[in-house]
Design a protein around this motif. Structure first.
Motif, PDB file in Angstrom:
ATOM      1  N   MET A 104       0.844  -1.168   0.000  1.00  0.00           N
ATOM      2  CA  MET A 104       0.000   0.000   0.000  1.00  0.00           C
ATOM      3  C   MET A 104       0.893   1.235   0.000  1.00  0.00           C
ATOM      4  O   MET A 104       1.909   1.285   0.673  1.00  0.00           O
ATOM      5  N   MET A 133      -8.265   4.456  -1.605  1.00  0.00           N
ATOM      6  CA  MET A 133      -9.228   3.742  -0.764  1.00  0.00           C
ATOM      7  C   MET A 133      -9.889   4.675   0.234  1.00  0.00           C
ATOM      8  O   MET A 133     -11.061   4.543   0.528  1.00  0.00           O
ATOM      9  N   LYS A 170      -4.746   6.869   0.922  1.00  0.00           N
ATOM     10  CA  LYS A 170      -4.261   5.494   0.799  1.00  0.00           C
ATOM     11  C   LYS A 170      -4.569   4.957  -0.588  1.00  0.00           C
ATOM     12  O   LYS A 170      -5.722   4.925  -1.017  1.00  0.00           O
ATOM     13  N   SER A 171      -3.527   4.522  -1.269  1.00  0.00           N
ATOM     14  CA  SER A 171      -3.660   3.916  -2.588  1.00  0.00           C
ATOM     15  C   SER A 171      -3.319   2.436  -2.478  1.00  0.00           C
ATOM     16  O   SER A 171      -2.416   2.064  -1.727  1.00  0.00           O
ATOM     17  N   THR A 172      -4.003   1.622  -3.230  1.00  0.00           N
ATOM     18  CA  THR A 172      -3.738   0.182  -3.146  1.00  0.00           C
ATOM     19  C   THR A 172      -2.420  -0.197  -3.801  1.00  0.00           C
ATOM     20  O   THR A 172      -1.849  -1.227  -3.470  1.00  0.00           O
ATOM     21  N   SER A 173      -1.930   0.638  -4.724  1.00  0.00           N
ATOM     22  CA  SER A 173      -0.716   0.259  -5.447  1.00  0.00           C
ATOM     23  C   SER A 173       0.019   1.479  -5.985  1.00  0.00           C
ATOM     24  O   SER A 173      -0.546   2.562  -6.111  1.00  0.00           O
ATOM     25  N   GLU A 205       5.534   4.230   1.752  1.00  0.00           N
ATOM     26  CA  GLU A 205       5.181   2.833   1.545  1.00  0.00           C
ATOM     27  C   GLU A 205       4.828   2.213   2.879  1.00  0.00           C
ATOM     28  O   GLU A 205       5.613   2.268   3.831  1.00  0.00           O
TER      29      GLU A 205
END
Length: 109
Positions: free
Chosen positions: A1, A36, A59-62, A97
């Motif tokens: 994440m 997210m 928050k980003s998943t990737s 990260e």
């Protein structure tokens, strides 16, 4: 994440206007579908120059989702902020990260 952190500093007199605007801005960023959730926080430091500092953590998943945000949305959203506040609000961005996340379970009374 990946956490995309935007830290913004402004004179205290801009706080209310900026907070009203940034809540809409956060909704627009989340509306891209590339994050997210988001968290808006005040940085708790005593500023000698009568300024306020805030942090928004998305928050980003990737990494790929964050790169897509940069490619398709970031420049336009920065332009909107610059048009509204110019150099009265100074912002910098940090990518974090997620390594581990810990939570306390149960009642903390």
């Amino acid at each position: 994440m990946i956490i995309y952190n935007v830290t913004s500093n402004m004179h205290k007199s801009l706080e209310n206007e900026w907070l009203e605007w940034v809540r809409e801005h956060i909704a627009q960023v989340l509306g891209t579908g590339l994050f997210m959730d988001a968290r808006l926080t005040r940085v708790l430091v005593e500023e000698e120059d009568d300024s306020s500092t805030f942090s928004i953590q998305y928050k980003s998943t990737s990494r790929e989702a964050l790169e897509l945000f940069y490619e398709k949305h970031d420049a336009r959203m920065r332009q909107i902020a610059a048009g509204r506040f110019g150099d009265r609000v100074l912002s910098f961005r940090t990518e974090l990260e997620m390594i581990d996340e810990y939570r306390v379970h149960g009642n903390m009374n």
